[in-house]
Design a protein around this motif. Structure first.
Motif, short mmCIF file in Angstrom:
data_model
loop_
_atom_site.label_atom_id
_atom_site.label_comp_id
_atom_site.label_asym_id
_atom_site.label_seq_id
_atom_site.Cartn_x
_atom_site.Cartn_y
_atom_site.Cartn_z
N SER A 1 -22.88 22.64 32.12
CA SER A 1 -21.41 23.38 32.00
C SER A 1 -20.84 23.38 33.27
O SER A 1 -19.55 22.96 33.14
N ARG A 2 -21.53 23.54 34.40
CA ARG A 2 -20.61 23.32 35.89
C ARG A 2 -20.39 22.03 36.02
O ARG A 2 -18.99 21.68 36.64
N ALA B 1 -18.24 16.18 24.93
CA ALA B 1 -19.27 16.74 24.36
C ALA B 1 -20.63 16.09 25.07
O ALA B 1 -20.60 14.82 25.56
N CYS B 2 -21.37 16.94 25.20
CA CYS B 2 -22.87 16.43 26.08
C CYS B 2 -24.13 17.16 25.38
O CYS B 2 -23.95 18.52 25.11
N CYS B 3 -25.08 16.55 25.23
CA CYS B 3 -26.14 16.96 24.74
C CYS B 3 -27.21 17.08 25.84
O CYS B 3 -27.51 16.16 26.45
N LEU C 1 -22.93 21.05 24.15
CA LEU C 1 -21.96 21.68 25.24
C LEU C 1 -20.66 21.11 24.66
O LEU C 1 -20.48 19.71 24.78
N PHE C 2 -19.64 21.42 24.53
CA PHE C 2 -18.32 21.30 24.39
C PHE C 2 -17.45 21.86 25.42
O PHE C 2 -17.59 23.10 25.97
N SER D 1 -18.19 25.71 25.85
CA SER D 1 -19.17 26.79 24.94
C SER D 1 -20.42 25.69 24.69
O SER D 1 -20.50 24.68 24.83
N VAL D 2 -21.36 26.40 24.55
CA VAL D 2 -23.02 25.79 24.24
C VAL D 2 -23.36 26.41 22.87
O VAL D 2 -23.26 27.59 22.61
#
Length: 268
Positions: free
Chosen positions: A82-83, A116-118, A124-125, A189-190
């Motif tokens: 997120s960071r 987007a990242c998984c 995570l968006f 958001s997660v």
């Protein structure tokens, strides 16, 4: 969860039937489970500059961070990611602002961005503007982001309904964009992921022309074939008028089993 995941991606961007330039940009980093979509605006070709810069800067930053941390991939928490995503978007913002100030032909340019990242079983968006992320699960489409727009503020205030909003004349007035001010707020958001999910990132060229239930029907028809689904979504948007550039990223998770070293190789 005991599973680890690999990701299957499909992405497509189309100029549409009216515009002379494609101001959308997509970067997919499948090895790192990340995708970035940006929709630029401002000046002759300047929107293309802002979106391309932002998509590349964000993707490069995230890939570098994830590459340096690959050996702890299965230990670091989503808070780190997120960071990194937030830092990447703020870095892009600073560079777009600087380019806009130093180049008169780019003055006033900006762009939306959605990322987007998984990591393991979390998605995570992050977003700024009105490019969106969706989740398709159990044959139901759910929007995962809220537009930063004047229209969304009117919806939130109860001044207009979602159905009325589709026909509003102010759909494209956004309240946040990368490159338009020195400091921006990034929404993050997660979410817990499931290997039956299909996720979608898109520009407003899709959602301005197709209602969510239409998009849901197309996903239901083609969810097993992501490249064909991407093409179908854009084709339907063009048939509906193609008034804007349309970009779509689709991805889904696949659970994998095997020894831990194999999982690390399959998904870093």
């Amino acid at each position: 969860m005991s599973h680890q995941y690999v990701l299957e991606f499909a992405a497509l961007s189309d100029i549409g039937r009216v515009r002379k330039h494609n101001e959308d940009a997509i970067v997919v980093c499948s090895d790192y489970g990340c995708a970035v979509l940006a929709d630029g605006m401002g000046g002759y070709k300047a929107g293309e500059v802002a979106s391309a810069m932002t998509a590349k800067i964000v993707a490069d930053y995230l890939c570098a961070k994830l590459d340096s941390a690959w050996y702890t991939k299965f230990g670091f928490q989503s808070i780190h990611l997120s960071r990194w995503i937030s830092d990447a978007i703020h870095l892009a913002n600073r560079q777009v602002v600087q380019t806009s100030q130093e180049n008169p032909e780019c003055f006033g340019m900006g762009t939306t961005v959605v990322v987007a990242c998984c990591t393991q079983d979390k998605i995570l968006f992050a977003h700024v503007g009105d490019s969106r992320a969706y989740r398709y699960r159990n044959h139901a489409l759910v929007r995962m982001t809220e537009d930063h727009s004047v229209l969304q503020e009117q919806i939130n205030a109860g001044l207009i309904s979602e159905s009325q909003a589709r026909f509003s004349t102010i759909k494209n007035l956004i309240t946040r964009a990368v490159g338009t001010q020195d400091n921006i707020e990034v929404d993050l958001s997660v979410h817990q992921a499931d290997d039956t999910d299909v996720y979608m990132l898109c520009s407003d060229g899709l959602t301005d022309l197709l209602a969510d239930d239409q998009i849901q029907d197309i996903l239901r028809q083609y969810e097993g074939d992501l490249p064909t689904c991407c093409r179908a979504l854009i084709d339907y948007a063009n048939v509906a008028g193609g008034f804007d550039n349309t970009s779509v990223v689709l991805f889904k998770l696949k659970a994998v089993s095997g020894p831990s070293w194999m999982k690390k190789l399959l998904f870093r």
